[in-house]
Motif scaffolding. Structure first.
Motif, PDB file in Angstrom:
ATOM      1  N   VAL A  86       0.841  -1.206   0.000  1.00  0.00           N
ATOM      2  CA  VAL A  86       0.000   0.000   0.000  1.00  0.00           C
ATOM      3  C   VAL A  86       0.872   1.250   0.000  1.00  0.00           C
ATOM      4  N   THR A 120      -5.637   4.592  -1.936  1.00  0.00           N
ATOM      5  CA  THR A 120      -4.910   3.626  -1.097  1.00  0.00           C
ATOM      6  C   THR A 120      -5.394   3.642   0.346  1.00  0.00           C
ATOM      7  N   TRP A 123      -7.298   0.602   1.715  1.00  0.00           N
ATOM      8  CA  TRP A 123      -6.613  -0.629   2.140  1.00  0.00           C
ATOM      9  C   TRP A 123      -6.013  -0.494   3.543  1.00  0.00           C
ATOM     10  N   GLY A 128      -9.670  -3.069   3.999  1.00  0.00           N
ATOM     11  CA  GLY A 128      -8.461  -3.816   3.709  1.00  0.00           C
ATOM     12  C   GLY A 128      -8.444  -5.192   4.339  1.00  0.00           C
TER      13      GLY A 128
END
Length: 285
Positions: A86, A120, A123, A128
């Motif tokens: 990530v 991102t 996540w 996530g």
């Protein structure tokens, strides 16, 4: 103490990445020039805050203070958990954002890697950790939620700056508010739909009543109340104050707009703080 540091790092990172995407999105949608220097600061800030978040995560995992970083735990997070990939994707997106800003049409082009960097965040929370097909749906909904929220926050930042620093160009502000109507409607619809998907995926319909009285449930309730407040203020801005500006009743409308946008922006910041906190909690605890 370590939990507070983690929440603080998440909060600052969310604000930074939301503005990094939201500002160029609004500038592009409104046909505005924008400021590359501000995006450079935000991109560099995203890198620094990502490093801080990594250290805060390691501190929370081991129970050690962030002032004395546990480098071994940080290395484990980077090499043995999804955090490493990530951060690699986010760092690459932030570097690409900086590179795009060197181009003549850099503001528009930079929007794409900035959106990837913001995505991102999906996540690093509950999405996530969700597995299989449900995890794919959860992350897709979370990315849509993040992008919509970033668009709203970027718009609020530009609009608030415009009404606070306004001198004579009232019609320009009226045009910005009117032009944001369609974009704002799409943002709200996306937030509601993606938020509902996220809630069902995290908690499930059968377990939703268990949220009543829990810390997670109370924080979620506060978030929804603030969201409702933002919707109400946005409706007043669109249907009451913007027409006043368009009719030339500037003095009356601008004073109300400044207050309304200040409250709406404060509510948005508070919501991000709650989201940063919610992401560290077990909904069923």
């Amino acid at each position: 103490m370590t939990e507070g540091a983690l929440i603080g790092a998440r909060f600052a990172l969310m604000i930074d990445l939301a503005l990094l995407m939201g500002l160029p999105l609004f500038w592009w949608a409104m046909g505005m020039a924008g400021r590359k220097s501000l995006l450079v600061i935000l991109a560099l800030g995203g890198m620094a805050l990502s490093a801080l978040w990594l250290l805060a995560s390691a501190a929370a995992m081991t129970g050690t203070p962030i002032s004395s970083p546990d480098w071994a735990s940080a290395q484990i997070l980077l090499t043995m958990t999804p955090i490493g990939p990530v951060l690699a994707v986010r760092s690459g997106a932030l570097l690409l954002t900086l590179a795009c800003l060197l181009l003549p049409q850099g503001l528009r082009v930079a929007l794409i890697p900035a959106a990837v960097a913001a995505a991102t965040l999906a996540w690093t929370g509950h999405a996530g950790a969700t597995e299989d097909m449900a995890g794919t749906l959860h992350r897709a909904a979370d990315v849509a939620h993040i992008w919509a929220a970033a668009g709203w926050i970027g718009a609020l930042a530009v609009l608030l700056h415009a009404v606070v620093t306004l001198r004579h160009d009232v019609q320009r502000v009226a045009a910005m508010l009117g032009g944001f109507a369609l974009m704002g409607t799409l943002i709200v619809a996306t937030l509601i739909i993606s938020g509902a998907i996220n809630l069902v995926t995290i908690v499930g319909l059968a377990d939703a009543p268990a949220l009543v009285g829990s810390r997670y449930g109370m924080l979620l309730g506060a978030k929804l109340a603030l969201f409702a407040l933002m919707l109400g203020l946005a409706a007043v801005n669109r249907w009451r104050l913007t027409p006043l500006l368009e009719r030339g009743e500037a003095q009356r409308a601008i004073a109300h707009l400044r207050l309304s946008l200040a409250i709406e922006t404060s509510a948005a910041i508070a919501i991000i703080g709650l989201v940063a906190w919610l992401g560290t909690l077990d909904p069923m605890a």
